[in-house]
Write a protein that holds these residues in place. Sequence first.
Motif, PDB file in Angstrom:
ATOM      1  N   PHE A   8       0.856  -1.189   0.000  1.00  0.00           N
ATOM      2  CA  PHE A   8       0.000   0.000   0.000  1.00  0.00           C
ATOM      3  C   PHE A   8       0.889   1.236   0.000  1.00  0.00           C
ATOM      4  N   PRO A   9       0.455   2.340  -0.603  1.00  0.00           N
ATOM      5  CA  PRO A   9      -0.804   2.534  -1.319  1.00  0.00           C
ATOM      6  C   PRO A   9      -0.657   2.176  -2.799  1.00  0.00           C
ATOM      7  N   PHE A  10      -1.797   2.016  -3.483  1.00  0.00           N
ATOM      8  CA  PHE A  10      -1.784   1.779  -4.919  1.00  0.00           C
ATOM      9  C   PHE A  10      -3.128   2.176  -5.519  1.00  0.00           C
ATOM     10  N   VAL A  11      -3.144   2.271  -6.830  1.00  0.00           N
ATOM     11  CA  VAL A  11      -4.396   2.474  -7.570  1.00  0.00           C
ATOM     12  C   VAL A  11      -4.855   1.118  -8.071  1.00  0.00           C
ATOM     13  N   ALA A  12      -6.131   0.820  -7.905  1.00  0.00           N
ATOM     14  CA  ALA A  12      -6.680  -0.453  -8.368  1.00  0.00           C
ATOM     15  C   ALA A  12      -7.672  -0.218  -9.491  1.00  0.00           C
ATOM     16  N   HIS A  22     -18.831  -4.663 -12.784  1.00  0.00           N
ATOM     17  CA  HIS A  22     -18.210  -3.450 -12.254  1.00  0.00           C
ATOM     18  C   HIS A  22     -17.000  -3.035 -13.088  1.00  0.00           C
ATOM     19  N   SER A  23     -16.842  -1.733 -13.226  1.00  0.00           N
ATOM     20  CA  SER A  23     -15.606  -1.145 -13.738  1.00  0.00           C
ATOM     21  C   SER A  23     -15.349   0.082 -12.885  1.00  0.00           C
ATOM     22  N   MET A  24     -14.239   0.085 -12.155  1.00  0.00           N
ATOM     23  CA  MET A  24     -13.957   1.228 -11.288  1.00  0.00           C
ATOM     24  C   MET A  24     -12.464   1.382 -11.052  1.00  0.00           C
ATOM     25  N   LEU A  25     -12.090   2.605 -10.778  1.00  0.00           N
ATOM     26  CA  LEU A  25     -10.740   2.948 -10.370  1.00  0.00           C
ATOM     27  C   LEU A  25     -10.792   3.375  -8.918  1.00  0.00           C
ATOM     28  N   VAL A  26      -9.911   2.806  -8.104  1.00  0.00           N
ATOM     29  CA  VAL A  26      -9.950   3.047  -6.665  1.00  0.00           C
ATOM     30  C   VAL A  26      -8.560   3.413  -6.161  1.00  0.00           C
ATOM     31  N   ASP A  27      -8.485   4.473  -5.364  1.00  0.00           N
ATOM     32  CA  ASP A  27      -7.242   4.796  -4.673  1.00  0.00           C
ATOM     33  C   ASP A  27      -7.250   4.030  -3.355  1.00  0.00           C
ATOM     34  N   VAL A  28      -6.264   3.158  -3.179  1.00  0.00           N
ATOM     35  CA  VAL A  28      -6.233   2.245  -2.031  1.00  0.00           C
ATOM     36  C   VAL A  28      -5.072   2.622  -1.113  1.00  0.00           C
TER      37      VAL A  28
END
Length: 337
Positions: free
Chosen positions: A128-132, A139-145
């Motif tokens: 962590f952290p990363f973009v997923a 579903h299609s999504m971009l998530v900041d993790v």
Amino acid sequence: MQILGIETSCDETGIAVYDDKQGLLSHTLYSQVKLHADYGGVVPELASRDHVRKIIPLIREALKKANLEFGDLDGIAYTKGPGLIGAVLVGACVGRSLAFSLGIPAVGVHHMEGHLLAPMLEETPPEFPFVALLVSGGHSMLVDVKGIGQYEVLGESVDDAAGEAFDKTAKLMGLDYPGGPRLAKLAAKGEPDQYKFPRPMTDRPGLNFSFSGLKTFAANTIAAEPDDEQTRANIARAFEEAVVDTLMIKCKRALKQTNRKRLVIAGGVSANIRLRADLTEMMQNLGGEVFYPRSEFCTDNGAMIAYAGMQRLKAGQNEELAVKGQPRWPLDTLERV
């Protein structure tokens, strides 16, 4: 801590056992593809009934492979949502009641959190952290993790998800269910630069996705062109390239916006060979890293649920006795670990 994971959100019954010290001990999976093939898509009632038929034998099989008895388990994790509510409730009822009978805790897992954490099952997991980038049939999504339960949804599909667009376009081309993998296989035979498809919503700012218009563009192209194998392969390639390019453009924007150097791709569409290759090349050019689960853990599976559930059980989270399922469940509402 030895955790039994149960996944029944749609058309695959996935069971796994995960040990927090030894890692994944076993996993079993039953796919309902043949059951739904005659209908060209998932029939929810049939899916639920088939989960009922398969879930207990698969649990016994997973325990046997792990060389464990029911009494050796320390907790049970099951998919609580999102998904087909009838299918979700099969796994939730079995998981929660089994935990009650054994006197151990149970936890309901968010299906997309399971996918997001699936790369953690690999020998070299991301830090962590990363973009997923989560891409599947629903579903299609971009998530900041930033950590487990620390999710900021940066963008998501406003209509058809990428996997859904793959399946619908495949059906328009007369390909059998499940269409997405078959379309990708056909695209591999296509010639480059025969058709130019749009890259939807890339000409405007933002990180949301829209694939319904691309599907309509494909439908019009299919209707206007000759119905021969090579033409269909060329159209399939142009469609696949458009989806992959769109996902890449959005990923690049998300990485720049968050100043991240690590990208995770997960979900059923993450098994797509072209998507993996192009994102790997993109991250190499950006001086970053890309992570994804092995192909068998891209689609729905019990291993990802067992891992995600283990993290939450270790943090002291558990479910009350009342069994609940959530057909809709925003990812960014989850509790931090």
